[in-house]
Design an enzyme around this catalytic site. Structure first.
Site, short mmCIF file in Angstrom:
data_model
loop_
_atom_site.label_atom_id
_atom_site.label_comp_id
_atom_site.label_asym_id
_atom_site.label_seq_id
_atom_site.Cartn_x
_atom_site.Cartn_y
_atom_site.Cartn_z
N LYS A 49 -12.28 -32.66 4.89
CA LYS A 49 -13.58 -32.94 5.50
C LYS A 49 -13.40 -33.86 6.71
O LYS A 49 -12.35 -34.51 6.88
CB LYS A 49 -14.49 -33.62 4.47
CG LYS A 49 -13.95 -34.97 3.96
CD LYS A 49 -14.77 -35.52 2.80
CE LYS A 49 -14.15 -36.80 2.25
NZ LYS A 49 -14.86 -37.29 1.05
N ARG A 147 -24.42 -41.17 -6.90
CA ARG A 147 -24.52 -40.61 -5.56
C ARG A 147 -25.03 -39.19 -5.73
O ARG A 147 -26.15 -39.01 -6.18
CB ARG A 147 -23.16 -40.71 -4.85
CG ARG A 147 -23.27 -40.56 -3.36
CD ARG A 147 -21.94 -40.79 -2.65
NE ARG A 147 -20.93 -39.78 -2.98
CZ ARG A 147 -19.69 -39.77 -2.47
NH1 ARG A 147 -19.32 -40.73 -1.63
NH2 ARG A 147 -18.82 -38.83 -2.79
N HIS A 179 -17.31 -37.30 -9.74
CA HIS A 179 -16.58 -38.18 -8.83
C HIS A 179 -16.66 -39.60 -9.39
O HIS A 179 -17.69 -40.01 -9.92
CB HIS A 179 -17.25 -38.08 -7.45
CG HIS A 179 -16.42 -38.58 -6.30
ND1 HIS A 179 -15.09 -38.27 -6.12
CD2 HIS A 179 -16.76 -39.35 -5.23
CE1 HIS A 179 -14.65 -38.83 -4.99
NE2 HIS A 179 -15.63 -39.48 -4.44
N ARG A 235 -8.37 -33.61 -6.33
CA ARG A 235 -8.96 -33.52 -4.99
C ARG A 235 -8.52 -34.67 -4.09
O ARG A 235 -9.34 -35.47 -3.63
CB ARG A 235 -10.51 -33.55 -5.08
CG ARG A 235 -11.16 -32.52 -5.98
CD ARG A 235 -12.68 -32.51 -5.76
NE ARG A 235 -13.29 -33.82 -5.89
CZ ARG A 235 -13.81 -34.31 -7.02
NH1 ARG A 235 -13.83 -33.59 -8.12
NH2 ARG A 235 -14.33 -35.52 -7.03
N TYR A 281 -14.79 -59.01 28.58
CA TYR A 281 -16.16 -59.52 28.53
C TYR A 281 -16.29 -60.80 27.70
O TYR A 281 -15.77 -60.89 26.59
CB TYR A 281 -17.09 -58.49 27.88
CG TYR A 281 -17.34 -57.24 28.69
CD1 TYR A 281 -17.72 -57.29 30.03
CD2 TYR A 281 -17.22 -55.99 28.09
CE1 TYR A 281 -17.96 -56.13 30.74
CE2 TYR A 281 -17.47 -54.82 28.80
CZ TYR A 281 -17.84 -54.90 30.14
OH TYR A 281 -18.08 -53.75 30.83
N CYS A 328 -13.71 -53.07 24.76
CA CYS A 328 -14.76 -52.51 25.61
C CYS A 328 -14.97 -51.04 25.24
O CYS A 328 -14.31 -50.51 24.37
CB CYS A 328 -14.37 -52.64 27.08
SG CYS A 328 -13.88 -54.32 27.53
N ASP A 330 -14.25 -48.31 26.92
CA ASP A 330 -13.16 -47.40 27.29
C ASP A 330 -11.79 -48.05 27.34
O ASP A 330 -10.80 -47.38 27.59
CB ASP A 330 -13.43 -46.82 28.69
CG ASP A 330 -14.85 -46.35 28.84
OD1 ASP A 330 -15.23 -45.44 28.08
OD2 ASP A 330 -15.59 -46.91 29.69
C1 LIG Z 1 -13.84 -37.57 0.08
C2 LIG Z 1 -13.84 -37.06 -1.31
C3 LIG Z 1 -12.63 -36.88 -2.02
C4 LIG Z 1 -11.30 -37.37 -1.51
O1 LIG Z 1 -11.28 -38.79 -1.65
P1 LIG Z 1 -9.98 -39.65 -1.26
O2 LIG Z 1 -10.31 -41.03 -1.70
O3 LIG Z 1 -9.87 -39.54 0.22
O4 LIG Z 1 -8.84 -39.03 -1.95
C5 LIG Z 1 -12.68 -36.24 -3.24
N1 LIG Z 1 -13.87 -35.83 -3.76
C6 LIG Z 1 -15.05 -36.03 -3.12
C7 LIG Z 1 -16.31 -35.59 -3.75
C8 LIG Z 1 -15.08 -36.67 -1.89
O5 LIG Z 1 -16.25 -36.90 -1.27
#
Ligand SMILES: *Cc1c(COP(=O)(O)O)cnc(C)c1O
Length: 397
Positions: A49, A147, A179, A235, A281, A328, A330
């Site tokens: 992602k 979440r 998760h 994952r 700055y 800054c 850039d």
């Molecule tokens: C981003 C994400 C992951 C991966 O998490 P890491 O901490 O980068 O390994 C796995 N599952 C879900 C649902 C996520 O949003």
């Protein structure tokens, strides 16, 4: 892997590049292979992602596939469709959908979708009817993160609706997933509770006849530290890129991971300035002696955190310096000291692999009081990605 220095990222700058995020695809492949080993039999879904955490979606996805990631995972349908357009045909999950999105396009492209409520289930089911194919879905249970995912109280109704849609031929329930909230604290009591709630949820799905064959819950931290959380599929995201999730998880080097990204920049200008000269700055930094000053053509518009002003490290001509004063839009200024033989066109490394003596992503995260994830993910589209290793694809943008 550990102790493997990898190629010098400065050599990957193209002749006209002012700066580049240099991504070593061999590191992505090696990290994926190591995660496969650590997953010990569970399949690996490499999470790509957010443009592969800033590393470039298509080249990184292909490197991870090549190293044995059976699955890819993204947040958005648009990300999944980009992978399909680039020729990826393997199992692929997109989990963050919003009402109004073109779910039929995802179903038609054979992208697995996550479903967390009954309304979402019927939306996917209608999209499948429109696409003329069964939607492959993963039912998400909120086991405590708070979440996305179905609240535990709504889970039986969601499973019942999924069973009805599956019987009608519009969906195929592939997986059940969740998760963790505290995966980076392997001993945290919520982990045991979330695993227990997860077991209960997929058992209920089994009982109502859904038979999801993939159970998945482990991000990088859980893949690396919690074998009991591996189930059928893991994952990992951040670890694929050679970065530790942080918290109580060991650092990348001791895990055997190698950071894939280095951020390098050519000095736009180098000049001598007298003592007591303000830099950038607001003059938050003043020279303490006659000195040499270097200008790097990267700023917060490129993703350098403004919070790292006065703190972010840079390797210039073999010496470790610090950003002088404010970041800054850039550019940033560095006081390289009176003896430094640096000139315009020399290449500096803002972060890369500490094994090569370069500052690490973690040093920038600490300097900006954030996490490593944010440093790499926010490197902006104005910074070209250059690739080492792999099939050396061009810049995908
Ligand atoms: C981003 C994400 C992951 C991966 O998490 P890491 O901490 O980068 O390994 C796995 N599952 C879900 C649902 C996520 O949003």
């Amino acid at each position: 892997m550990s102790g493997h220095r990898g190629p010098d990222p400065r050599a990957a700058l193209a002749p006209g590049d002012r700066a580049a995020a240099v991504v070593d695809l061999t590191a992505i492949a090696d990290n994926t292979a190591l995660l496969r080993q650590r997953a010990a039999g569970a399949e690996v879904m490499a999470i790509v992602k957010a443009d592969a955490y800033g590393h470039g979606l298509v080249p990184c996805a292909s490197a991870a596939r090549g190293a044995g990631a059976g699955w890819l995972g993204v947040a958005l349908i648009s990300e999944a469709l980009t992978l399909r357009a680039a020729g990826d045909t393997g199992p692929l999950l997109a989990w963050l959908t919003t009402p109004g999105e073109d779910l039929a396009a995802a179903v038609a492209a054979d992208v697995d979708l996550s479903v967390a409520d009954v309304a979402g289930l019927w939306a996917v089911s209608a999209a499948a009817a429109q696409a003329g194919a069964a939607a492959r879905i993963h039912l998400k249970i909120d086991t405590g993160l708070g979440r996305n995912g179905s609240p535990r109280a709504d889970w039986p109704a969601l499973c019942a609706a999924a069973g009805q849609a599956q019987a009608g031929g519009t969906v195929e329930v592939i997986g059940v997933w969740t998760h963790l909230a505290f995966a980076d604290s392997p001993g945290h009591p919520t982990i045991r509770a979330q695993i227990a709630a997860f077991d209960e949820a997929w058992q209920l799905a089994e009982r109502v006849g859904l038979h999801p064959h993939l159970r998945h819950l482990a991000n990088s931290a859980a893949t690396l530290t919690l074998p009991a959380a591996h189930y059928d599929l893991v994952r990992p995201g951040i670890a694929v890129y050679g970065i530790s999730p942080g918290g109580e998880v060991p650092d990348a080097r001791s895990l055997g991971l190698r950071p894939a990204m280095a951020l390098v920049a050519r000095l736009s200008l180098a000049k001598d300035l007298p003592a007591d000269h303000g830099l950038s700055y607001g003059h938050e930094y003043r020279t303490t002696m006659d000195t040499r000053v270097a200008l790097l053509p990267l700023g917060y518009a490129d993703g350098l955190p403004r919070h790292a002003g006065g703190a972010g490290p840079v390797l210039i001509d073999g010496r470790r310096c610090t950003i002088a004063g404010r970041v800054c839009m850039d550019q940033v200024v560095v006081d390289v000291g009176p003896a430094a033989a640096v000139g315009a066109g020399d290449v500096a490394v803002l972060f890369g692999d500490p094994e090569r003596g370069e500052p690490g992503v973690s040093d920038w995260a600490r300097a900006a009081a954030t996490i490593d994830y944010e440093i790499v993910t926010r490197i902006g589209p104005r910074v070209p990605r250059r690739y080492l290793g792999g099939d050396a694809p061009g810049d995908p943008r």
